[in-house]
Design an enzyme around this catalytic site. Structure first.
Site, PDB file in Angstrom:
ATOM      1  N   ASP A  69       0.817  -1.214   0.000  1.00  0.00           N
ATOM      2  CA  ASP A  69       0.000   0.000   0.000  1.00  0.00           C
ATOM      3  C   ASP A  69       0.855   1.270   0.000  1.00  0.00           C
ATOM      4  OD1 ASP A  69      -1.922  -1.913   0.358  1.00  0.00           O
ATOM      5  OD2 ASP A  69      -2.823  -0.998   2.130  1.00  0.00           O
ATOM      6  N   HIS A 112       3.887  -2.157   2.948  1.00  0.00           N
ATOM      7  CA  HIS A 112       3.900  -0.813   2.348  1.00  0.00           C
ATOM      8  C   HIS A 112       5.202  -0.633   1.577  1.00  0.00           C
ATOM      9  CE1 HIS A 112       1.049  -0.580   5.673  1.00  0.00           C
ATOM     10  NE2 HIS A 112       0.425   0.357   4.983  1.00  0.00           N
TER      11      HIS A 112
HETATM   12 ZN    ZN Z   1      -2.490   3.020   3.436  1.00  0.00          ZN
END
Ligand code: ZN
Length: 462
Positions: A283, A428
């Site tokens: 993400d 991430h």
């Molecule tokens: Zn996020």
């Protein structure tokens, strides 16, 4: 009486200044009327009338040859010459000693699309020579009305290599997806090798490019397919003038194309449903660390899903394109990581719709189908909006907390210990520690026999 006369004289004999004013007003009205007539005339040139190629009809028992006239000198001439040539050609093949037999020649046309710039037209021909079977054929021609020439597909392509790759991939994946019985494996591979130069007939429709191909025999009408590809998938391939949506000025009576491609197909990934699989998801990118992660994925034949921040996409457009090109999935993670539950309908449109558009623009038409709300926070209204956009909410079932613990050994351990068949792991791709952990974990997971797949691919099997 005098007063009346005076009054009349004022009325009927205007001063010189008034006369000039009247005269100039008349001139202006005249120009306006002229322009108006000119405008009608201009409009009129957009209408179509029929031309007719006459011949001795005792030779042709059944004879009807028409072509359209667009009041575009060169284009009209090209069409008339082409039709006349076909009549001459047929006339030569007719057996003249046998006038009473059923020679037949019918040529007519369908306007596929017609706007100020381009004209796409399909000619239909039916011909029968005495004692022979009837032959029906079609021929699609596209003209540039401004340059008054005939188009080849190469004329409107701005990037031949990208175009070949894209057309090949679209057709191959699409036909494979169809699993159509009418195509064998070798025909499928022949389809994937079709390049732009192999496409001889095409039309530019309102919002799509229609190509006409026959994977069996390029010159045969039998098995020929009309395939429409949405123009927005071709923004990296065609000149921008030709990717704009342009409504037709003529009512088309064309039948629907055999196939319509309105979404970039996923890369062809051969996943074995009987082998364990998991989905790594990243993400908050794209960012400057993302390419090194893509290198690792590519090296090990692995794929991941990237939930991107829309605001970042234009800056890293090449990276997003690479994500898609290398078979990864791209999902929507909002425009700037907003809390979606606090937004109005317009706010949701801005956060989610703009991100969809940014991804489409960066990739030449790839459309995300997954939405991961920032922090995984959403409510009924948000879910309803997401569904209305053709997206579905995708969360995770393993949170590595890689944003909290910036320690690559810790993150690597969490990935490896949480790995199990069917898991969706949250990471991430903006933290160097995460990239380092994934760089170690990806080959390890592959070595342990995991297929690293996209979320959509996982969903098909688990
Ligand atoms: Zn996020």
């Amino acid at each position: 009486m005098t007063r009346q006369n005076k009054s009349a004289s004022i009325h009927h004999e205007p001063s010189l200044a008034n006369q000039l004013l009247l005269a100039s007003a008349l001139v202006i009205v005249g120009i306006c009327v002229h322009l108006f007539i000119y405008a009608i005339h201009r409009d009129d040139t957009l209408s179509v009338s029929n031309g007719y190629v006459a011949r001795n009809e005792t030779v042709f028992k059944n004879y009807n040859v028409v072509y359209p006239i667009f009041h575009n000198e060169k284009v009209d001439m090209m069409m008339r010459n082409d039709v006349t040539h076909q009549v001459d050609d047929f006339s030569k093949r007719v057996n003249r000693k046998n006038h009473d037999t059923d020679n037949e020649l019918v040529i007519n046309y369908t306007i596929i699309h017609y706007d100020a710039r381009t004209l796409s037209i399909m000619f239909h021909k039916t011909e029968r020579l005495s004692g022979r079977p009837t032959v029906r054929s079609q021929n699609v021609v596209t003209y540039d009305l401004q340059k008054q020439t005939r188009f080849q597909l190469a004329d409107i392509v701005k990037d031949q290599t990208t175009g070949d790759a894209l057309i090949g991939r679209i057709l191959h994946d699409y036909f494979q997806h169809l699993k159509s019985e009418s195509f064998t494996v070798s025909e499928l591979s022949q389809l994937s090798s079709i390049g732009l130069k192999d496409i001889r007939e095409f039309a530019l429709d309102d919002d799509a490019l229609i190509i006409y191909i026959n994977p069996h025999h390029p010159d045969s009408q039998e098995g020929r397919a009309a395939i429409s590809i949405k123009k927005d998938l071709l923004s990296l391939v065609l000149e921008s003038t030709f990717t704009a949506v342009s409504p037709s000025l003529a009512q088309s009576t064309m039948e629907q194309p055999n196939y319509a491609i309105d979404r970039m197909p996923q890369h062809d990934i051969s996943t074995d449903p009987n082998v364990k699989m998991l989905a790594l998801t990243f993400d908050d990118g794209p960012g400057n660390l993302t390419p090194s992660l893509l290198d690792v994925l590519k090296k090990y034949g692995a794929h991941a899903t990237f939930f991107v921040i829309g605001r970042q996409v234009p800056t890293y457009a090449g990276t997003v394109r690479r994500e898609v090109d290398e078979g990864n999935e791209v999902g929507n993670h909002s425009w700037d990581h907003a809390n979606l539950t606090r937004l109005s309908y317009a706010g949701l449109q801005q956060q989610i719709g703009s991100t969809q558009q940014a991804v489409k623009d960066a990739t030449g038409g790839y459309t995300p189908v997954l939405m991961r709300p920032p922090e995984g926070v959403y409510n009924g209204a948000v879910a309803a909006y997401i569904a209305s956009q053709g997206l579905r909410v995708q969360l995770w079932n393993v949170d590595t907390l890689d944003w909290l613990n910036r320690d690559s050994q810790v993150i690597y351990n969490r990935i490896m210990s949480a790995a199990a068949d069917g898991r969706v792991i949250l990471l991430h791709d903006i933290h160097p520690t995460t990239i380092a952990a994934a760089t170690r974990a990806i080959p390890e997971l592959v070595a342990k026999g995991y297929q690293l797949v996209t979320v959509s691919e996982l969903d098909k099997y688990r």
